[in-house]
Structure formats: structure tokens, C-alpha cells
Design a protein around this motif. Structure first.
Motif, mmCIF file in Angstrom:
data_model
loop_
_atom_site.group_PDB
_atom_site.id
_atom_site.type_symbol
_atom_site.label_atom_id
_atom_site.label_comp_id
_atom_site.label_asym_id
_atom_site.label_seq_id
_atom_site.Cartn_x
_atom_site.Cartn_y
_atom_site.Cartn_z
ATOM 1 N N GLU A 1 -56.355 15.511 -34.173
ATOM 2 C CA GLU A 1 -55.078 15.669 -33.468
ATOM 3 C C GLU A 1 -54.364 14.349 -33.220
ATOM 4 O O GLU A 1 -53.173 14.209 -33.469
ATOM 5 C CB GLU A 1 -55.320 16.390 -32.138
ATOM 6 N N ARG A 2 -55.087 13.341 -32.724
ATOM 7 C CA ARG A 2 -54.441 12.076 -32.394
ATOM 8 C C ARG A 2 -54.012 11.321 -33.651
ATOM 9 O O ARG A 2 -52.963 10.682 -33.672
ATOM 10 C CB ARG A 2 -55.373 11.221 -31.532
ATOM 11 N N SER A 3 -54.818 11.384 -34.701
ATOM 12 C CA SER A 3 -54.446 10.741 -35.966
ATOM 13 C C SER A 3 -53.215 11.416 -36.564
ATOM 14 O O SER A 3 -52.330 10.752 -37.114
ATOM 15 C CB SER A 3 -55.610 10.818 -36.957
ATOM 16 N N LEU A 4 -53.163 12.745 -36.420
ATOM 17 C CA LEU A 4 -52.016 13.474 -36.930
ATOM 18 C C LEU A 4 -50.765 13.085 -36.143
ATOM 19 O O LEU A 4 -49.679 12.908 -36.717
ATOM 20 C CB LEU A 4 -52.273 14.982 -36.818
ATOM 21 N N ALA A 5 -50.912 12.944 -34.818
ATOM 22 C CA ALA A 5 -49.783 12.540 -33.975
ATOM 23 C C ALA A 5 -49.287 11.149 -34.358
ATOM 24 O O ALA A 5 -48.083 10.880 -34.398
ATOM 25 C CB ALA A 5 -50.197 12.572 -32.501
ATOM 26 N N LYS A 6 -50.240 10.245 -34.640
ATOM 27 C CA LYS A 6 -49.875 8.887 -35.048
ATOM 28 C C LYS A 6 -49.095 8.909 -36.360
ATOM 29 O O LYS A 6 -48.052 8.244 -36.501
ATOM 30 C CB LYS A 6 -51.138 8.042 -35.195
ATOM 31 N N THR A 7 -49.577 9.678 -37.335
ATOM 32 C CA THR A 7 -48.907 9.770 -38.629
ATOM 33 C C THR A 7 -47.538 10.421 -38.496
ATOM 34 O O THR A 7 -46.560 9.971 -39.093
ATOM 35 C CB THR A 7 -49.775 10.582 -39.611
ATOM 36 N N MET A 8 -47.475 11.491 -37.687
ATOM 37 C CA MET A 8 -46.212 12.194 -37.497
ATOM 38 C C MET A 8 -45.157 11.270 -36.895
ATOM 39 O O MET A 8 -44.004 11.240 -37.334
ATOM 40 C CB MET A 8 -46.434 13.402 -36.579
ATOM 41 N N ASN A 9 -45.545 10.497 -35.885
ATOM 42 C CA ASN A 9 -44.600 9.570 -35.265
ATOM 43 C C ASN A 9 -44.177 8.473 -36.231
ATOM 44 O O ASN A 9 -43.021 8.053 -36.235
ATOM 45 C CB ASN A 9 -45.225 8.944 -34.010
ATOM 46 N N SER A 10 -45.122 8.012 -37.049
ATOM 47 C CA SER A 10 -44.822 6.955 -38.005
ATOM 48 C C SER A 10 -43.794 7.413 -39.042
ATOM 49 O O SER A 10 -42.816 6.716 -39.332
ATOM 50 C CB SER A 10 -46.105 6.499 -38.706
ATOM 51 N N VAL A 11 -44.005 8.610 -39.597
ATOM 52 C CA VAL A 11 -43.087 9.141 -40.610
ATOM 53 C C VAL A 11 -41.748 9.507 -39.975
ATOM 54 O O VAL A 11 -40.675 9.205 -40.511
ATOM 55 C CB VAL A 11 -43.708 10.361 -41.319
ATOM 56 N N GLU A 12 -41.793 10.150 -38.802
ATOM 57 C CA GLU A 12 -40.555 10.577 -38.153
ATOM 58 C C GLU A 12 -39.760 9.393 -37.610
ATOM 59 O O GLU A 12 -38.562 9.520 -37.332
ATOM 60 C CB GLU A 12 -40.860 11.576 -37.026
ATOM 61 N N ALA A 13 -40.422 8.241 -37.434
ATOM 62 C CA ALA A 13 -39.687 7.051 -36.987
ATOM 63 C C ALA A 13 -38.617 6.673 -38.005
ATOM 64 O O ALA A 13 -37.553 6.154 -37.640
ATOM 65 C CB ALA A 13 -40.649 5.885 -36.774
ATOM 66 N N SER A 14 -38.883 6.952 -39.281
ATOM 67 C CA SER A 14 -37.893 6.650 -40.315
ATOM 68 C C SER A 14 -36.651 7.524 -40.153
ATOM 69 O O SER A 14 -35.563 7.161 -40.608
ATOM 70 C CB SER A 14 -38.494 6.854 -41.709
ATOM 71 N N GLY B 1 -39.142 3.955 -29.799
ATOM 72 C CA GLY B 1 -39.962 4.921 -29.082
ATOM 73 C C GLY B 1 -41.011 5.558 -29.962
ATOM 74 O O GLY B 1 -42.174 5.690 -29.572
ATOM 75 N N ARG B 2 -40.632 5.936 -31.177
ATOM 76 C CA ARG B 2 -41.595 6.570 -32.089
ATOM 77 C C ARG B 2 -42.570 5.554 -32.667
ATOM 78 O O ARG B 2 -43.746 5.855 -32.861
ATOM 79 C CB ARG B 2 -40.849 7.307 -33.196
#
Length: 394
Positions: A126-139, A258-259
Motif C-alpha cells: 500500500e505505501r509503495s503504491l501510494a509513493k508511486t502514485m504520488n510520483s506519477v501524478e506529480a507530473s 505537495g505530491r
């Protein structure tokens, strides 16, 4: 993403960058077309031409993606965006904007389902997925910043009448991203169903209903800023189009921060506590903004600097709540689940644009911040219920 697919990170981020630019150019279009005496009532419905095709096509997109494959589907969507953006500068009629946004919306439905599916199929914790999601969505936030800054400079230059030619640059980025995908290797999920409408059983449970309600209001809030903040700056604070777009770019810059920050620190905190902290900070800033609007009108220009701060706390909400739920979804249902997220988001965006256009049409912009604050309070109440409810039963 993972060690198995290091070459896919860049095209995924570019995909979100591209869709961010074409989806969030609405604020620019509103400012430019309103200057051509097109009413806010018509412009308010313009967003529906983007959002309703997203809602209508999303469920069918799952079957389309399953048959064509994730990689080919993404390439198809990006090519269509690139070609349509290439033609946009050469068409002068208003109805083409409706058609263009409809095509963009349809392509976004395909693109988002594909991107979320790739992330879910390569991340399990879950936390790794959240990290990846924020990283991609930051773009996605970078896209908002780039489109507002780039078009702002173009509009204010001696070539301002040719502002639509800025869309050609989006075409070039789209074609470059297609090239990267063609060079990348993506593991395709096994096709288990060929149903036109995917199986929706199980998505009517209370945790899902609460999740979709929270997502609805988060998008409601985000679009209040992304599409209408430049027009608010121009009409209410009486700044020119260039400064309105540049000031709005700072919202995107804070949102990106923020992301980006969230993707680095999320593993140290409880997702639910971090989420509620961000909501509390948004409420505090909006209360401050509303106080200035109603009681310190002589200092109203400070709102140009206060509104962007909200992005720092607003931007993590959508990736965090999505990642928390997506981590619980079976991999074979992730495309269907993402399509439902896209539908809820598009309906929220469309309804918000229509309702907020009424504020603009009736010159009730003093209530702009209170309008958004009401939605934030709804998110807070719904989120509290969502986090209190155990989602381990999903």
C-alpha cells in the motif's frame, strides 16, 4: 516503478503531463473566449463536452483496452491527442472546441485506466503504491504549471493572437511519448473477460460508495481551482490575463511540491492521518481567505498568494485516497475500478463547472471561497466515515 520496468517511468509521467495540459487548458480557453464575448453560461457547459464523453466511454474503455492491449491503447490515445492538437490552431469556430474537448476526454479515459492498471500490476504494498502514485501524478501538476506559464507568456507577447499555436508543442510531446512507448516493454495482463460492460459486482459496498463520494468532492474542489481560478483572478481581483495565468501557475507549482513531498515522506505516516491533516490545513487557509474577502477587502490582492498555498495540501488527497483503495483491489478488477473512478471524476468536474459558472454569471464571486469551503467540509465528513469503516472486508 519496479526494477523490472525502469524504462516505463518516463513515458507514464509524460502521459500524465500531456493529459494534464490538454485537460487543464480550460482556464486559458475560458479567459480567451470570454474576451471574444462568449458568455460564461456557454463556457460553463464547455467542460461538459470534455467530462461527459469520459463518463460515457469509461466502462466501454475497459473492454477496448482488454482487446487491444494496454500499450497499444495508450499509443492510440496519445496519437489521437497529438493529431487533434495539431489541427486545433487552424480552426476558428467555437464548436470545434466542443469536439476537441470531447476527443480529449475520451482519450483521457483510456489513458488513465491504462496508467493505473500498469501501476497496480507492478506494485503490491500500500505505501509503495501510494509513493508511486504520488510520483506519477506529480507530473500532472507540472502540466498545469507548464500550460499556464507557457500560454501566459504567449498571450502577453506580440504574438498573442496566435495563442492557439501553443497546442502544437503538446502534439510534439505526444508523438515523443508514443516513441518511448514503442521502445518500452510492458507486461500485458491476461484477458479473462470479453464482456462489453465489465462486471460491476461488489462495487456497491459501503466502503466503495464512501470512496467514490470522497473522490467526487476532491475533484469538485480541484476543478474549482484548475479551470476557474484564472477567471476569478481576472474578474474579481482585476488583474490582466497574463498575471492571472501566472498566479494560477503557482497553484500548480505548490501542488507539484505537495505530491513530490508526499511521495518521499508517505511511508513514515499513517495514510489516513496524513489525509485528514491536509484537509484541516485547507480549511484553515480557506477560512483565512474568506475572512480577508469579507472583512479586509482593501487587502484582497494578498489572495493571489494565499490561494496557491492550498495546492500544497490539496494535491496529495487524490493520490492518497486512490492508492489506499487500489491496494485492496484484485488485479483483474483494477481496470473496471479505474473506469468507475474516471466516471465519478468526470461527472464531478462537469457539475462543478456548470454550478461555478452561475457564480460568475451572477457576479457572486465573493462567495467563491465559501463555495469551495463547503465542498472541503463535505470531504472531511465523508473521509472520517470512510477511514473509520474497516476496508479489510472489501
Amino acid at each position: 516503478m519496479t526494477s523490472k520496468q525502469p524504462n516505463i517511468t518516463l513515458p507514464l509521467k509524460l502521459t500524465f503531463l500531456i493529459f494534464s495540459m490538454v485537460l487543464n487548458c480550460m482556464g486559458i480557453v475560458i479567459i480567451q473566449l470570454s474576451a471574444q464575448k462568449i458568455g460564461y453560461d456557454k463556457l460553463g457547459f464547455l467542460e461538459s463536452f470534455k467530462d461527459l464523453p469520459i463518463a460515457i466511454f469509461s466502462l466501454f474503455a475497459v473492454n477496448f483496452i482488454s482487446r487491444l492491449g494496454t500499450k497499444k491503447s495508450l499509443i492510440f490515445a496519445l496519437l489521437l491527442v497529438g493529431i487533434c492538437s495539431l489541427f486545433l490552431p487552424f480552426v476558428e469556430v467555437f464548436w470545434f472546441f466542443k469536439l476537441w474537448f470531447a476527443i480529449i476526454g475520451t482519450c483521457f479515459a483510456i489513458g488513465k485506466i491504462c496508467v493505473y492498471g500498469i501501476i497496480r500490476n507492478n506494485m503490491t504494498e500500500e505505501r509503495s503504491l501510494a509513493k508511486t502514485m504520488n510520483s506519477v501524478e506529480a507530473s500532472f501538476m507540472i502540466g498545469i504549471f507548464v500550460v499556464n506559464t507557457g500560454f501566459g507568456w504567449l498571450i502577453s507577447s506580440q504574438f498573442g493572437e496566435y495563442w492557439k499555436f501553443g497546442f502544437i508543442s503538446i502534439s510534439l510531446i505526444s508523438f515523443f511519448t508514443v516513441y518511448l512507448f514503442l521502445k518500452s516493454k510492458i507486461v500485458e495482463p491476461e484477458v479473462k473477460s470479453k464482456r462489453i460492460i465489465p462486471d460491476l459486482s461488489g462495487f456497491g459496498k459501503t466502503p466503495f460508495i464512501l470512496f467514490f463520494a470522497v473522490s467526487f468532492f476532491i475533484i469538485f474542489i480541484e476543478q474549482s481551482f484548475n479551470s476557474w481560478l484564472p477567471a476569478f483572478y481576472k474578474d474579481h481581483l482585476k488583474v490582466d490575463s497574463f498575471f492571472a495565468l501566472q498566479a494560477s501557475s503557482f497553484l500548480a507549482l505548490f501542488s507539484y511540491s505537495g505530491r513530490a513531498i508526499t511521495s518521499r515522506i508517505i511511508q513514515r505516516f499513517s495514510l489516513s492521518k496524513y489525509f485528514m491533516f491536509c484537509l484541516l490545513m485547507i480549511i484553515l487557509v480557506l477560512v483565512l481567505i474568506s475572512t480577508i474577502q469579507f472583512f479586509f477587502t482593501e487587502n484582497a490582492r494578498i489572495l493571489l498568494f494565499l490561494f496557491p498555498v492550498i495546492g500544497l495540501f490539496l494535491s496529495p488527497l487524490y493520490p492518497v485516497i486512490n492508492s489506499k483503495m487500489i491496494a485492496k483491489i484484485d488485479k483483474d478488477k483494477i481496470n473496471t475500478f479505474t473506469s468507475l473512478i474516471v466516471i465519478v471524476s468526470s461527472v464531478s468536474s462537469s457539475l462543478n463547472s456548470i454550478s461555478i459558472s452561475i457564480l460568475f454569471k451572477n457576479q457572486a464571486l465573493n462567495y467563491y471561497s465559501l463555495y469551495i469551503l463547503g465542498a472541503v467540509i463535505m470531504v472531511t465528513l465523508l473521509s472520517y466515515s470512510y477511514f473509520k469503516l474497516s476496508i479489510n472486508k472489501i
